[in-house]
Design an enzyme around this catalytic site. Structure first.
Site, PDB file in Angstrom:
ATOM      1  N   ASP A 103       0.786  -1.233   0.000  1.00  0.00           N
ATOM      2  CA  ASP A 103       0.000   0.000   0.000  1.00  0.00           C
ATOM      3  C   ASP A 103       0.814   1.277   0.000  1.00  0.00           C
ATOM      4  OD1 ASP A 103       1.110  -0.045   2.491  1.00  0.00           O
ATOM      5  OD2 ASP A 103      -0.693  -0.729   3.509  1.00  0.00           O
ATOM      6  N   GLU A 125      -0.360  -9.005  -1.323  1.00  0.00           N
ATOM      7  CA  GLU A 125      -0.874  -8.433  -0.054  1.00  0.00           C
ATOM      8  C   GLU A 125      -2.066  -7.510  -0.352  1.00  0.00           C
ATOM      9  OE1 GLU A 125       0.810  -5.347   2.824  1.00  0.00           O
ATOM     10  OE2 GLU A 125       1.762  -7.148   3.586  1.00  0.00           O
ATOM     11  N   GLU A 139      -2.090   5.061   3.238  1.00  0.00           N
ATOM     12  CA  GLU A 139      -2.051   3.659   2.800  1.00  0.00           C
ATOM     13  C   GLU A 139      -3.430   3.063   2.525  1.00  0.00           C
ATOM     14  OE1 GLU A 139      -0.352   4.880   5.381  1.00  0.00           O
ATOM     15  OE2 GLU A 139       1.766   4.552   4.904  1.00  0.00           O
ATOM     16  N   HIS A 217       6.730   4.768  13.104  1.00  0.00           N
ATOM     17  CA  HIS A 217       7.029   5.636  11.960  1.00  0.00           C
ATOM     18  C   HIS A 217       5.797   6.215  11.285  1.00  0.00           C
ATOM     19  CE1 HIS A 217       5.641   3.067   8.664  1.00  0.00           C
ATOM     20  NE2 HIS A 217       6.031   2.056   9.401  1.00  0.00           N
ATOM     21  N   ARG A 219       2.857   7.955   9.406  1.00  0.00           N
ATOM     22  CA  ARG A 219       2.657   9.344   9.019  1.00  0.00           C
ATOM     23  C   ARG A 219       1.578  10.017   9.873  1.00  0.00           C
ATOM     24  NH1 ARG A 219       3.859  12.124   3.881  1.00  0.00           N
ATOM     25  NH2 ARG A 219       5.271  10.385   3.531  1.00  0.00           N
ATOM     26  N   HIS A 250      13.576   4.864  12.577  1.00  0.00           N
ATOM     27  CA  HIS A 250      13.361   5.123  11.139  1.00  0.00           C
ATOM     28  C   HIS A 250      14.195   6.331  10.704  1.00  0.00           C
ATOM     29  CE1 HIS A 250      11.016   6.183   7.511  1.00  0.00           C
ATOM     30  NE2 HIS A 250      10.425   4.994   7.588  1.00  0.00           N
TER      31      HIS A 250
HETATM   32  C1  UD1 Z   1       6.760   4.811   3.669  1.00  0.00           C
HETATM   33  C2  UD1 Z   1       5.357   4.370   3.247  1.00  0.00           C
HETATM   34  C3  UD1 Z   1       4.684   3.606   4.379  1.00  0.00           C
HETATM   35  C4  UD1 Z   1       5.549   2.498   4.902  1.00  0.00           C
HETATM   36  C5  UD1 Z   1       6.920   3.045   5.280  1.00  0.00           C
HETATM   37  C6  UD1 Z   1       7.825   1.931   5.700  1.00  0.00           C
HETATM   38  C7  UD1 Z   1       4.125   5.844   1.727  1.00  0.00           C
HETATM   39  C8  UD1 Z   1       3.255   7.031   1.613  1.00  0.00           C
HETATM   40  N1  UD1 Z   1       4.549   5.538   2.968  1.00  0.00           N
HETATM   41  O1  UD1 Z   1       6.595   5.780   4.716  1.00  0.00           O
HETATM   42  O2  UD1 Z   1       3.465   3.048   3.889  1.00  0.00           O
HETATM   43  O3  UD1 Z   1       4.939   1.958   6.057  1.00  0.00           O
HETATM   44  O4  UD1 Z   1       7.489   3.702   4.137  1.00  0.00           O
HETATM   45  O5  UD1 Z   1       8.925   2.393   6.416  1.00  0.00           O
HETATM   46  O6  UD1 Z   1       4.441   5.237   0.743  1.00  0.00           O
HETATM   47  N2  UD1 Z   1      14.168   8.506   4.604  1.00  0.00           N
HETATM   48  C9  UD1 Z   1      15.523   8.480   4.371  1.00  0.00           C
HETATM   49  N3  UD1 Z   1      16.101   7.317   3.942  1.00  0.00           N
HETATM   50  C10 UD1 Z   1      15.382   6.176   3.735  1.00  0.00           C
HETATM   51  C11 UD1 Z   1      13.998   6.212   3.975  1.00  0.00           C
HETATM   52  C12 UD1 Z   1      13.398   7.374   4.383  1.00  0.00           C
HETATM   53  O7  UD1 Z   1      16.206   9.466   4.551  1.00  0.00           O
HETATM   54  O8  UD1 Z   1      15.969   5.143   3.370  1.00  0.00           O
HETATM   55  C13 UD1 Z   1      13.532   9.759   5.080  1.00  0.00           C
HETATM   56  C14 UD1 Z   1      13.433  10.851   4.023  1.00  0.00           C
HETATM   57  O9  UD1 Z   1      13.647  12.100   4.637  1.00  0.00           O
HETATM   58  C15 UD1 Z   1      11.993  10.751   3.571  1.00  0.00           C
HETATM   59  C16 UD1 Z   1      11.302  10.358   4.853  1.00  0.00           C
HETATM   60  O10 UD1 Z   1      12.211   9.475   5.513  1.00  0.00           O
HETATM   61  O11 UD1 Z   1      11.521  11.971   3.057  1.00  0.00           O
HETATM   62  C17 UD1 Z   1       9.962   9.675   4.673  1.00  0.00           C
HETATM   63  O12 UD1 Z   1      10.071   8.624   3.738  1.00  0.00           O
HETATM   64  P1  UD1 Z   1       8.782   8.218   2.848  1.00  0.00           P
HETATM   65  O13 UD1 Z   1       9.095   7.030   2.017  1.00  0.00           O
HETATM   66  O14 UD1 Z   1       8.274   9.410   2.140  1.00  0.00           O
HETATM   67  O15 UD1 Z   1       7.696   7.829   3.924  1.00  0.00           O
HETATM   68  P2  UD1 Z   1       7.742   6.798   5.126  1.00  0.00           P
HETATM   69  O16 UD1 Z   1       7.214   7.519   6.319  1.00  0.00           O
HETATM   70  O17 UD1 Z   1       9.041   6.113   5.214  1.00  0.00           O
HETATM   71  N1  UDP Z   2      12.652  -3.833   9.950  1.00  0.00           N
HETATM   72  C1  UDP Z   2      14.030  -3.876   9.723  1.00  0.00           C
HETATM   73  N2  UDP Z   2      14.830  -3.058  10.468  1.00  0.00           N
HETATM   74  C2  UDP Z   2      14.345  -2.203  11.412  1.00  0.00           C
HETATM   75  C3  UDP Z   2      12.935  -2.153  11.607  1.00  0.00           C
HETATM   76  C4  UDP Z   2      12.118  -2.983  10.856  1.00  0.00           C
HETATM   77  O1  UDP Z   2      14.513  -4.646   8.894  1.00  0.00           O
HETATM   78  O2  UDP Z   2      15.131  -1.494  12.052  1.00  0.00           O
HETATM   79  C5  UDP Z   2      11.778  -4.697   9.122  1.00  0.00           C
HETATM   80  C6  UDP Z   2      10.789  -5.566   9.857  1.00  0.00           C
HETATM   81  O3  UDP Z   2      11.303  -6.853  10.086  1.00  0.00           O
HETATM   82  C7  UDP Z   2       9.593  -5.596   8.910  1.00  0.00           C
HETATM   83  C8  UDP Z   2       9.707  -4.317   8.094  1.00  0.00           C
HETATM   84  O4  UDP Z   2      11.009  -3.811   8.336  1.00  0.00           O
HETATM   85  O5  UDP Z   2       9.674  -6.683   8.001  1.00  0.00           O
HETATM   86  C9  UDP Z   2       8.670  -3.309   8.513  1.00  0.00           C
HETATM   87  O6  UDP Z   2       8.957  -2.066   7.933  1.00  0.00           O
HETATM   88  P1  UDP Z   2       8.297  -0.726   8.401  1.00  0.00           P
HETATM   89  O7  UDP Z   2       7.889  -0.840   9.825  1.00  0.00           O
HETATM   90  O8  UDP Z   2       9.237   0.365   8.025  1.00  0.00           O
HETATM   91  O9  UDP Z   2       7.038  -0.607   7.442  1.00  0.00           O
HETATM   92  P2  UDP Z   2       5.524  -1.161   7.481  1.00  0.00           P
HETATM   93  O10 UDP Z   2       5.575  -2.641   7.611  1.00  0.00           O
HETATM   94  O11 UDP Z   2       4.837  -0.480   8.622  1.00  0.00           O
HETATM   95  O12 UDP Z   2       4.961  -0.705   6.192  1.00  0.00           O
END
Ligand code: UD1
Ligand code: UDP
Length: 391
Positions: A103, A125, A139, A217, A219, A250
């Site tokens: 999602d 999924e 999501e 994490h 939003r 995160h």
């Molecule tokens: C995204 C997904 C969410 C998922 C989550 C898993 C959307 C809208 N959200 O949310 O469904 O649960 O990922 O973790 O698709 N950033 C970094 N490096 C990284 C990753 C993130 O710097 O490797 C920082 C950046 O500043 C970025 C912010 O995190 O702008 C948010 O990342 P983003 O992918 O936009 O949203 P998530 O909150 O991670």
């Molecule tokens: N995970 C990881 N390292 C971490 C935290 C989570 O590898 O420090 C893994 C965890 O095992 C799970 C996935 O990341 O499989 C979950 O990701 P996240 O919580 O970012 O996203 P969501 O599942 O909520 O979309």
């Protein structure tokens, strides 16, 4: 769909974030090992370091990396860059189908790109719902929108299939597969993987220390709810000095700003960078309790007999709550404290929640996904749906 039967089906898997990469990884390997298919791995790069960590763990290299990540990226930017980028890759590579998972905004935009090119979209999924378009945001909308564009729906559980049927999705286009996260997990927990953080690794190796794993994490929790989560963890750490709290945080600066001021001075809270997947599984497997708002962690922890307190008001994964191994505690600081303190103080309450259940999968999700995809292309038969009551 028009390939001669001897040609492999070219399936393009598109994903962008850590959890999608973890859940797609076993599928990439399974497709690679099956002569009927030729996978093309396209990453959007919505996540960067967190995505690369997963690829490294699973030994996967993307065929195409759109590298769209930017710090503080908006949903609109992620959507536009993915839509345009994936559209171009489809024109170039001419796949037979586009696979998306879950999602995220990468998944939604990739599904739309596939649909615009008149390709069948396969949704891994599928069917998770809270019924509240604002939670989780965005999501819940993403998954419903993907469902509208999908030709083959692959819900993980019977409950997620029911959600699709309620939305009038054709029953013959739905196959219950289990979640690939369990395929990945059952493999990952066979190995002890150190985190590289000496304090955390020392606790993991010391069976006398109690360990609580915390991740957050979402939003919709940015700002005040996330601060309340931080307050609750800080209070727990002060009241239970013998317990260690592991907080792999995160990369999002908004998450760090809200959580870290509360906990960073407490010696029994170990804050780390996101853990590589193998190390995270090792820590989770060694934890006593898990506090999380993560979707994936809600699926994994019950399989490892870990009680889960879900830091949200609702969940699209009701199965673990129904089995009594997860509880929705929201983001109220007092409530989180009280629920976690009860598990730490009351052995009976703990035992009642600490039993292994696997409502999300049996480790055979990839096999069922391959069978359903083969059937879509006239290359094989579907197999039995995943049925948690038969485990
Ligand atoms: C995204 C997904 C969410 C998922 C989550 C898993 C959307 C809208 N959200 O949310 O469904 O649960 O990922 O973790 O698709 N950033 C970094 N490096 C990284 C990753 C993130 O710097 O490797 C920082 C950046 O500043 C970025 C912010 O995190 O702008 C948010 O990342 P983003 O992918 O936009 O949203 P998530 O909150 O991670
Ligand atoms: N995970 C990881 N390292 C971490 C935290 C989570 O590898 O420090 C893994 C965890 O095992 C799970 C996935 O990341 O499989 C979950 O990701 P996240 O919580 O970012 O996203 P969501 O599942 O909520 O979309």
């Amino acid at each position: 769909m028009n390939n001669p039967p001897s040609d492999p089906v070219d399936v393009m898997l598109v994903y962008g974030t850590r959890p999608e990469a973890i859940k797609m990884a076993p599928l990439v390997h399974a497709l690679n090992d099956d002569a009927r298919f030729r996978p093309i791995v396209v990453v959007t790069g919505q996540h960067r370091e967190m995505l690369d960590q997963v690829h490294e763990f699973f030994g996967i290299a993307a065929d195409v990396d759109l590298n769209i990540h930017s710090p503080g990226q908006s949903l609109t930017q992620v959507t536009m860059r993915t839509l345009e980028g994936v559209g171009g890759v489809i024109d170039d590579r001419k796949p037979d189908a586009v696979f998306v998972q879950g999602d995220t905004t990468s998944a939604f935009a990739a599904a739309l790109a596939g649909f615009y090119r008149e390709l069948p979209v396969v949704h891994v999924e599928a069917g998770l719902r809270t019924g509240d378009i604002w939670s989780p945001f965005p999501e819940e909308a993403n998954r419903k929108l993907i469902g509208q564009l999908t030709s083959l729906h692959l819900p993980p559980t019977p409950a997620s299939k029911e959600n699709l049927l309620r939305e009038d999705v054709a029953p013959q286009s739905i196959h219950v597969t289990g979640n690939t996260v369990i395929d990945a997990l059952l493999d990952a927990v066979k190995r002890y993987v150190p985190s590289g953080d000496p304090a955390l690794d020392a606790v993991v190796s010391d069976p006398s220390r109690r360990l609580v794993l915390v991740t957050a994490h979402r939003r919709e929790s940015w700002g005040a709810p996330m601060q309340r989560i931080g307050e609750a963890v800080a209070r727990l750490a002060r009241e239970f000095p013998d317990v260690v709290f592991a907080l792999p945080v995160h990369r999002n600066p908004k998450v760090r700003e809200a959580l870290l001021p509360h906990v960073s001075v407490l010696s029994n809270v170990i804050v780390t960078e996101p853990l590589a997947y193998g190390a995270f599984c090792t820590v989770m497997n060694r934890s006593d309790i898990v506090l999380t708002d993560s979707g994936g962690v809600q699926e994994e922890a019950p399989a490892l007999s870990k009680p889960v307190l879900v830091l949200r008001d609702n969940t699209e994964r009701p199965e673990a709550v129904e089995f009594g191994v997860a509880r929705l505690v929201g983001t109220d600081s007092d409530r989180i404290y009280a629920e976690a303190a009860r598990l730490l103080n009351d052995a009976d309450a703990y035992a009642a929640m600490a039993h292994a259940v696997n409502p999300y999968g049996d480790g055979r999700a990839c096999e069922r996904i391959l069978a359903a995809t083969a059937a879509l292309f006239g290359r094989g038969e579907t197999v039995d749906d995943f049925d948690p009551s038969r485990q």
